[in-house]
Design a protein around this motif. Structure first.
Motif, PDB file in Angstrom:
ATOM      1  N   THR A  17       0.904  -1.163  -0.104  1.00 32.51           N
ATOM      2  CA  THR A  17       0.045  -0.097   0.241  1.00 32.51           C
ATOM      3  C   THR A  17       0.976   1.456  -0.210  1.00 32.51           C
ATOM      4  O   THR A  17       0.593   2.112  -0.800  1.00 32.51           O
ATOM      5  N   GLY A  40      -5.067   3.553   1.915  1.00 39.70           N
ATOM      6  CA  GLY A  40      -6.376   3.673   2.639  1.00 39.70           C
ATOM      7  C   GLY A  40      -6.130   4.865   3.841  1.00 39.70           C
ATOM      8  O   GLY A  40      -5.871   4.568   4.816  1.00 39.70           O
ATOM      9  N   TRP A 126      -5.504  -7.380   5.816  1.00 41.51           N
ATOM     10  CA  TRP A 126      -4.454  -6.489   5.464  1.00 41.51           C
ATOM     11  C   TRP A 126      -3.212  -6.708   5.087  1.00 41.51           C
ATOM     12  O   TRP A 126      -2.486  -7.631   6.081  1.00 41.51           O
ATOM     13  N   ASN A 176     -10.253  -4.641   5.832  1.00 37.53           N
ATOM     14  CA  ASN A 176      -9.415  -4.315   4.975  1.00 37.53           C
ATOM     15  C   ASN A 176      -8.766  -5.256   4.196  1.00 37.53           C
ATOM     16  O   ASN A 176      -8.017  -6.224   4.979  1.00 37.53           O
ATOM     17  N   ARG A 373      -7.319  -3.753  -4.987  1.00 36.39           N
ATOM     18  CA  ARG A 373      -8.208  -3.115  -3.989  1.00 36.39           C
ATOM     19  C   ARG A 373      -8.199  -1.592  -4.575  1.00 36.39           C
ATOM     20  O   ARG A 373      -7.278  -1.054  -4.988  1.00 36.39           O
TER      21      ARG A 373
HETATM   22  N1  GLU Z   1      -3.954   0.964   5.964  1.00 40.72           N
HETATM   23  C1  GLU Z   1      -3.782   1.663   5.182  1.00 40.72           C
HETATM   24  C2  GLU Z   1      -4.027   0.957   3.768  1.00 40.72           C
HETATM   25  O1  GLU Z   1      -4.299  -0.108   3.729  1.00 40.72           O
HETATM   26  C3  GLU Z   1      -2.869   2.551   5.251  1.00 40.72           C
HETATM   27  C4  GLU Z   1      -1.653   2.324   4.728  1.00 40.72           C
HETATM   28  C5  GLU Z   1      -0.640   1.376   5.269  1.00 40.72           C
HETATM   29  O2  GLU Z   1      -0.411   1.856   6.553  1.00 40.72           O
HETATM   30  O3  GLU Z   1      -0.393   0.339   4.696  1.00 40.72           O
HETATM   31  O4  GLU Z   1      -3.894   1.445   2.620  1.00 40.72           O
END
Ligand code: GLU
Ligand code: PMP
Length: 395
Positions: A17, A40, A126, A176, A373
């Motif tokens: 991400t 995100g 995630w 997520n 995503r």
């Molecule tokens: N949690 C968010 C995402 O999944 C922010 C980026 C991260 O901390 O990885 O994009």
């Protein structure tokens, strides 16, 4: 000198991400008109009443180290939040405040995982979960869910994944990247399996709790027999548009909270003191104060589902929370688009970046290689334009 990096860092993946966000920034700096739907992160500003609390904290000279696990009055606000929103009763020794929920999660993993311990991750998960497990020398065990089951793990799948080495099950709801929300009944059926395995720890990542458009939120710790083995993780990044303030927290069994406190005491000490003071104000506010953002996310979800649904080859679930859609785009595998052969989700995501100037994230990073995503934490104008460009690039 020769570079002598640790095996640990060499074997680690870069956060996909964050890497995509960096790539989008780089292309923008080169003058490309990139629409970033990869990160995100709410596109709202932190609400004024929270910013005011931070300004006040500066004037009140909150400039010293806080206790490692957080200010006592912040812990009290967290205890009240858990009671008010989740029906969970914690005492101050069960709360640890950290530099973002990401650190909260890393603390837990480092505090309880031994080399070779298995951690069940319902996929998609995630992006950072699997690498945090690996940093802690654990073994991620992916359980593939299906879009037909709204990307949720069933009790049968959980049962089948458990081995004598299972240490932990770790999931997010709202999820997520899929936006799926486990209902109380679904969590009860998972809890029924876990009751047979009393030593498995549950990590319940509830950071998207308030961004929920469906039938409400259930904390698994509130289900019979789960409280004593669940770490409930939350934070202010998403619901309060405070990603950069870096405050997350856990409510956990005392022995886990103490270990996290010990771990954090050697790595970062207490979280930023001004952000902690502002978090008290955020958590004490009625949820109605942030509802305007939740309503906007809801509208955008419907907009994005409608527009993407018009593109042939995008298979979608209806996310009930968070601010992501996670379409299955395997329809495009094997096809050649704009001279580029699409073999997998990474190729597809790259195609969208290069041909549509839209940044997304490959599902591979989330443990599902058939999906990408798309974050809809962006303005309606950007979302409409992005999907128009995607449509054109694919036609
Ligand atoms: N949690 C968010 C995402 O999944 C922010 C980026 C991260 O901390 O990885 O994009
Ligand atoms: N968990 C999930 C599921 C997330 O999407 C994020 C996003 N950053 C985090 C944890 C970490 O949040 P933060 O460190 O910003 O509190």
């Amino acid at each position: 000198m020769t570079q002598q990096l640790s095996e640990r860092v060499l074997n680690m993946a870069t956060s996909a991400t964050l890497a995509m966000a960096a790539k989008a920034r780089e292309l923008r700096a080169e003058g490309k008109d990139i629409i970033g739907l990869s990160l995100g992160e709410p596109d709202f500003n932190t609400p004024d009443f929270i910013k005011d609390a931070a300004k006040e904290a500066i004037d009140q000279n909150y400039n010293s180290y806080s206790p490692v696990d957080g200010y006592a009055d912040l812990k009290e606000a967290i205890i009240n939040k858990f009671k008010r929103d989740n029906g969970l009763n914690y005492t101050p020794n069960q709360i640890v405040v950290s530099t973002g929920a990401k650190q909260s999660l890393a603390n837990v993993a480092l505090a309880v995982i031994n080399p070779g311990d298995e951690v069940i991750l319902p996929a998609p998960y995630w992006v950072s979960y699997s690498d945090i497990v690996k940093i802690a020398e654990g073994v991620p065990v992916e359980v593939q869910t299906s879009i037909e089951n709204d990307f949720k793990m069933t009790a049968e799948q959980l049962e089948a994944a458990i081995t004598p080495k299972t240490k932990m099950i770790w999931y997010s709801s709202p999820c997520n990247p899929s936006g799926s929300v486990y209902s109380k009944e679904e969590l009860e059926s998972l809890a029924a399996v876990l009751r047979k395995h009393p030593n498995i720890i549950i990590v319940s990542d509830e950071i998207y709790e308030h961004i929920n458009f469906g039938n409400g939120h259930t904390s698994i710790a509130s289900i019979d027999g789960m409280y004593d083995r669940t770490v409930t993780v939350n934070g202010v990044s998403k619901a309060f548009a405070m990603t950069g303030w870096r405050i997350g927290y856990i409510g956990a069994p005392d022995w886990i909270a103490r270990a996290c406190n010990k771990m954090q005491g050697q790595i970062t000490s207490g979280a930023n003191c001004i952000a902690q003071r502002a978090t008290i104000t955020a958590l004490e506010a009625p949820v109605s104060k942030i509802k305007y953002m939740i309503d906007k996310f809801h509208e955008r979800r419907d907009l994005v589902l409608g527009l993407l649904g018009e593109i042939e080859g995008f298979q979608l679930n209806v996310p009930e929370g968070a601010f992501y859609v996670f379409p299955n785009i395997s329809y495009f595998f094997g096809k050649t688009i704009k001279g580029k052969k699409i073999e997998n989700a990474s190729d597809f995501s790259l195609l969208l970046l290069e041909e549509a100037n839209v940044a997304t994230v490959t599902g591979e990073a989330f443990g599902n290689p058939n999906c990408i995503r798309i974050s809809y934490a962006a303005s309606e104008t950007e979302l409409k334009e992005a999907i128009k460009r995607i449509k054109e690039a694919l036609s």
